[in-house]
Design a protein around this motif. Sequence first.
Motif, PDB file in Angstrom:
ATOM      1  N   ALA A 113       0.833  -1.208   0.000  1.00 54.28           N
ATOM      2  CA  ALA A 113       0.000   0.000   0.000  1.00 54.28           C
ATOM      3  C   ALA A 113       0.865   1.255   0.000  1.00 54.28           C
ATOM      4  N   ALA A 114       1.965   1.237   0.768  1.00 53.64           N
ATOM      5  CA  ALA A 114       2.851   2.401   0.823  1.00 53.64           C
ATOM      6  C   ALA A 114       3.468   2.677  -0.543  1.00 53.64           C
ATOM      7  N   VAL A 115       3.908   1.635  -1.227  1.00 57.71           N
ATOM      8  CA  VAL A 115       4.554   1.819  -2.526  1.00 57.71           C
ATOM      9  C   VAL A 115       3.536   2.283  -3.575  1.00 57.71           C
ATOM     10  N   LEU A 116       2.326   1.744  -3.541  1.00 60.44           N
ATOM     11  CA  LEU A 116       1.302   2.181  -4.486  1.00 60.44           C
ATOM     12  C   LEU A 116       0.912   3.643  -4.255  1.00 60.44           C
ATOM     13  N   LEU A 117       0.796   4.038  -2.988  1.00 57.22           N
ATOM     14  CA  LEU A 117       0.506   5.442  -2.677  1.00 57.22           C
ATOM     15  C   LEU A 117       1.649   6.326  -3.169  1.00 57.22           C
ATOM     16  N   ALA A 118       2.885   5.869  -2.969  1.00 59.50           N
ATOM     17  CA  ALA A 118       4.045   6.614  -3.456  1.00 59.50           C
ATOM     18  C   ALA A 118       4.010   6.757  -4.970  1.00 59.50           C
ATOM     19  N   ALA A 119       3.564   5.705  -5.656  1.00 59.27           N
ATOM     20  CA  ALA A 119       3.514   5.736  -7.125  1.00 59.27           C
ATOM     21  C   ALA A 119       2.562   6.824  -7.622  1.00 59.27           C
ATOM     22  N   VAL A 120       1.368   6.876  -7.028  1.00 58.14           N
ATOM     23  CA  VAL A 120       0.392   7.885  -7.448  1.00 58.14           C
ATOM     24  C   VAL A 120       0.889   9.290  -7.121  1.00 58.14           C
ATOM     25  N   THR A 121       1.460   9.450  -5.932  1.00 58.15           N
ATOM     26  CA  THR A 121       1.974  10.757  -5.520  1.00 58.15           C
ATOM     27  C   THR A 121       3.122  11.195  -6.414  1.00 58.15           C
ATOM     28  N   GLY A 178       9.778   9.354   0.601  1.00 61.76           N
ATOM     29  CA  GLY A 178       9.834   8.863   1.973  1.00 61.76           C
ATOM     30  C   GLY A 178       9.146   7.515   2.120  1.00 61.76           C
ATOM     31  N   LEU A 179       8.000   7.346   1.470  1.00 61.92           N
ATOM     32  CA  LEU A 179       7.291   6.067   1.505  1.00 61.92           C
ATOM     33  C   LEU A 179       8.121   4.956   0.871  1.00 61.92           C
ATOM     34  N   VAL A 180       8.788   5.280  -0.245  1.00 59.17           N
ATOM     35  CA  VAL A 180       9.609   4.277  -0.921  1.00 59.17           C
ATOM     36  C   VAL A 180      10.800   3.873  -0.056  1.00 59.17           C
ATOM     37  N   LEU A 181      11.465   4.849   0.562  1.00 60.83           N
ATOM     38  CA  LEU A 181      12.609   4.528   1.417  1.00 60.83           C
ATOM     39  C   LEU A 181      12.181   3.656   2.597  1.00 60.83           C
ATOM     40  N   TRP A 182      11.031   3.966   3.182  1.00 57.67           N
ATOM     41  CA  TRP A 182      10.522   3.131   4.271  1.00 57.67           C
ATOM     42  C   TRP A 182      10.286   1.708   3.768  1.00 57.67           C
ATOM     43  N   ALA A 183       9.696   1.572   2.587  1.00 62.98           N
ATOM     44  CA  ALA A 183       9.427   0.246   2.021  1.00 62.98           C
ATOM     45  C   ALA A 183      10.715  -0.521   1.765  1.00 62.98           C
ATOM     46  N   GLN A 184      11.781   0.186   1.381  1.00 62.50           N
ATOM     47  CA  GLN A 184      13.045  -0.485   1.082  1.00 62.50           C
ATOM     48  C   GLN A 184      13.719  -1.056   2.324  1.00 62.50           C
ATOM     49  N   THR A 185      13.300  -0.617   3.502  1.00 62.66           N
ATOM     50  CA  THR A 185      13.840  -1.208   4.729  1.00 62.66           C
ATOM     51  C   THR A 185      13.088  -2.480   5.104  1.00 62.66           C
ATOM     52  N   ARG A 186      12.000  -2.774   4.401  1.00 57.34           N
ATOM     53  CA  ARG A 186      11.153  -3.914   4.758  1.00 57.34           C
ATOM     54  C   ARG A 186      10.922  -4.893   3.614  1.00 57.34           C
ATOM     55  N   ALA A 187      11.508  -4.634   2.460  1.00 55.12           N
ATOM     56  CA  ALA A 187      11.376  -5.550   1.320  1.00 55.12           C
ATOM     57  C   ALA A 187      12.598  -5.388   0.432  1.00 55.12           C
ATOM     58  N   GLU A 188      12.783  -6.346  -0.482  1.00 55.82           N
ATOM     59  CA  GLU A 188      13.923  -6.289  -1.386  1.00 55.82           C
ATOM     60  C   GLU A 188      13.760  -5.145  -2.385  1.00 55.82           C
ATOM     61  N   LEU A 189      14.906  -4.687  -2.911  1.00 53.11           N
ATOM     62  CA  LEU A 189      14.905  -3.470  -3.731  1.00 53.11           C
ATOM     63  C   LEU A 189      14.181  -3.644  -5.061  1.00 53.11           C
ATOM     64  N   ALA A 190      14.429  -4.767  -5.759  1.00 55.33           N
ATOM     65  CA  ALA A 190      13.887  -4.923  -7.111  1.00 55.33           C
ATOM     66  C   ALA A 190      12.352  -4.963  -7.136  1.00 55.33           C
TER      67      ALA A 190
END
Length: 281
Positions: free
Chosen positions: A7-15, A222-234
């Motif tokens: 959800a964080a990454v999808l919200l980041a995508a739209v923003t 910021g949302l993407v960086l948070w997501a990168q601490t909890r999932a793989e980069l690719a």
Amino acid sequence: MTPAVTAAVLLAAVTHAGWNAIAHKITDKLAGFTLIAGGGTLIGLAMTPFTPFPAAGAWPYLLASAALHLVYYALLMKSFRLGDFGQAYPIARGSAPLLVTLLAAVFAHEVPDGWQAAGIALSCAGLTGVALWGLRGRRPDWAAIGAALATGAAIAAYTVVDGLGVRASGSSLGYIAWLMAVEGVALPAYFLYRHRRRAWPLLRPVAGLGLLGAAMSVAAYGLVLWAQTRAELAPVAALRESSILAGAAIGAVFFKERFGAPRIVAAGLLVAGIGLMLHAG
């Protein structure tokens, strides 16, 4: 990838698509990006007293990322000058996930499994279809395409650098605050040097729009960086590029660009690829 990360990454995508559309709408690209970068610096500085200071091991990554973001801004400005939003934005974003996959495998030792590799490949095929639709029947603008592809390479580079940096920082909020504070200084300084007394009259008509873009830019990354601490980069990078769908919709609604059946098919490939990545997670 958990539901919260997705959800964080999808919200980041739209923003992200939203602030890029704002940057494209502002006619004076240097003024627009000055406001977006400078506004990001102000937001970052405002955050720093309330966030942890990044660990020493994160600073080489943070400074390298600030330099890469400056290159990214310059290439993105050139892409928007040369091409349509509906073409430049998808090519830049769509070319990044494959490069991130390769770089993450080399530098972060994150080798995708079969499901993730299939999902990333399928997503990239869909993204490429969205990007290249509309070229048939007219000569490609290779200068615009080249600038957009170079932008994608810059995106891939800072994505991997920041993925490693934020993990070493000890705080995703602290890292984003200091990254924004550092990376946004050079562009406003150049604008002020170039225009001097004419700077404020050039910025004032678009100040509100540019600062809105700055806030959206900080939130998205910021949302993407948070997501990168909890999932793989690719997988994060590939899912983030669903912003292309939002960008295509914005192009159709606000910039009156066509969105026909070929892009719908390409979008379907993108959704299928995202489904495979989430299945792997």
